[in-house]
Design a protein around this motif. Structure first.
Motif, PDB file in Angstrom:
ATOM      1  N   GLY A 175       0.798  -1.224   0.000  1.00 49.18           N
ATOM      2  CA  GLY A 175       0.000   0.000   0.000  1.00 49.18           C
ATOM      3  C   GLY A 175       0.824   1.264   0.000  1.00 49.18           C
ATOM      4  N   ALA A 176       0.146   2.355   0.220  1.00 53.87           N
ATOM      5  CA  ALA A 176       0.780   3.669   0.234  1.00 53.87           C
ATOM      6  C   ALA A 176       1.845   3.732   1.321  1.00 53.87           C
ATOM      7  CB  ALA A 176      -0.265   4.762   0.476  1.00 53.87           C
ATOM      8  N   VAL A 177       2.901   4.472   1.028  1.00 54.96           N
ATOM      9  CA  VAL A 177       3.957   4.686   2.020  1.00 54.96           C
ATOM     10  C   VAL A 177       3.626   5.946   2.819  1.00 54.96           C
ATOM     11  CG1 VAL A 177       5.694   3.511   0.626  1.00 54.96           C
ATOM     12  CG2 VAL A 177       5.387   5.998   0.388  1.00 54.96           C
ATOM     13  N   LYS A 178       4.269   6.111   3.951  1.00 50.70           N
ATOM     14  CA  LYS A 178       4.034   7.253   4.841  1.00 50.70           C
ATOM     15  C   LYS A 178       5.179   8.246   4.692  1.00 50.70           C
ATOM     16  CE  LYS A 178       2.244   9.460   8.389  1.00 50.70           C
ATOM     17  NZ  LYS A 178       1.294  10.472   8.113  1.00 50.70           N
ATOM     18  N   ILE A 179       4.836   9.506   4.433  1.00 51.73           N
ATOM     19  CA  ILE A 179       5.816  10.592   4.336  1.00 51.73           C
ATOM     20  C   ILE A 179       5.772  11.391   5.622  1.00 51.73           C
ATOM     21  CG2 ILE A 179       6.485  12.688   3.108  1.00 51.73           C
ATOM     22  CD1 ILE A 179       4.983  11.557   0.649  1.00 51.73           C
TER      23      ILE A 179
END
Length: 182
Positions: A175-179
């Motif tokens: 899934g989406a990564v965290k920035i």
């Protein structure tokens, strides 16, 4: 100067706007609260915004950075949201640079229908990679879309490039990564 005519564009200009997305039906509000970032092409998230692969990209790696706040008025965003949104755009540019090696970029917001926004009520910044001698004129002059790479393949390429950036962490395998902008 020669003139290029694209009469098929009038269909877009004169389209029925009675069903334009707005409010709770806004796709930019609906997508980030859905359960599957990968399925929805959300490749990264930050505190106040997220990065979404464009479903109809002008070029491979065409993403949008989108604040979570539902507004079509740039001037109403608070300072924190604007800063996070633009820092997220910086990370997106870095990931596209690392993943696709473009020669340049076009970054821009289309605000309001007269400004070219197809989704008027939710701000979004287009990050479009460009290459020398690319085919960007084709959709407007030849009514032809050129898709060099499937969005699914670009998702994997950008996600991998994002994970090479210090401020980015993976929360799961797909899934989406965290920035983190700290």
């Amino acid at each position: 100067m020669d003139a290029l005519f694209a009469p098929w564009r009038m269909e877009w200009v004169t389209r029925d706007r009675s069903d334009d997305p707005s409010g709770p039906e806004c796709p930019f509000c609906r997508l980030p609260v859905a359960d599957d970032d990968r399925e929805n092409n959300i490749v990264a998230r930050s505190e106040s915004s997220y990065v979404l692969l464009n479903n109809r990209p002008y070029n491979p790696g065409h993403v949008m950075t989108i604040p979570y706040e539902h507004t079509g008025e740039f001037q109403t965003l608070d300072e924190h949201t604007v800063l996070d949104w633009m820092q997220t755009a910086q990370v997106a540019v870095q990931a596209v640079t690392d993943g696709l090696s473009p020669d340049g970029f076009n970054l821009g917001c289309n605000i309001g229908s007269a400004g070219g926004a197809s989704i008027n009520d939710h701000l979004h910044l287009h990050v479009i990679p460009r290459w020398e001698s690319d085919t960007s004129f084709m959709p407007l002059t030849a009514n032809t879309a050129i898709v060099e790479e499937a969005v699914n393949e670009t998702y994997v390429r950008l996600r991998d490039a994002l994970l090479d950036i210090d401020s980015v962490q993976a929360e799961d395998e797909q899934g989406a990564v965290k920035i983190n902008h700290d």
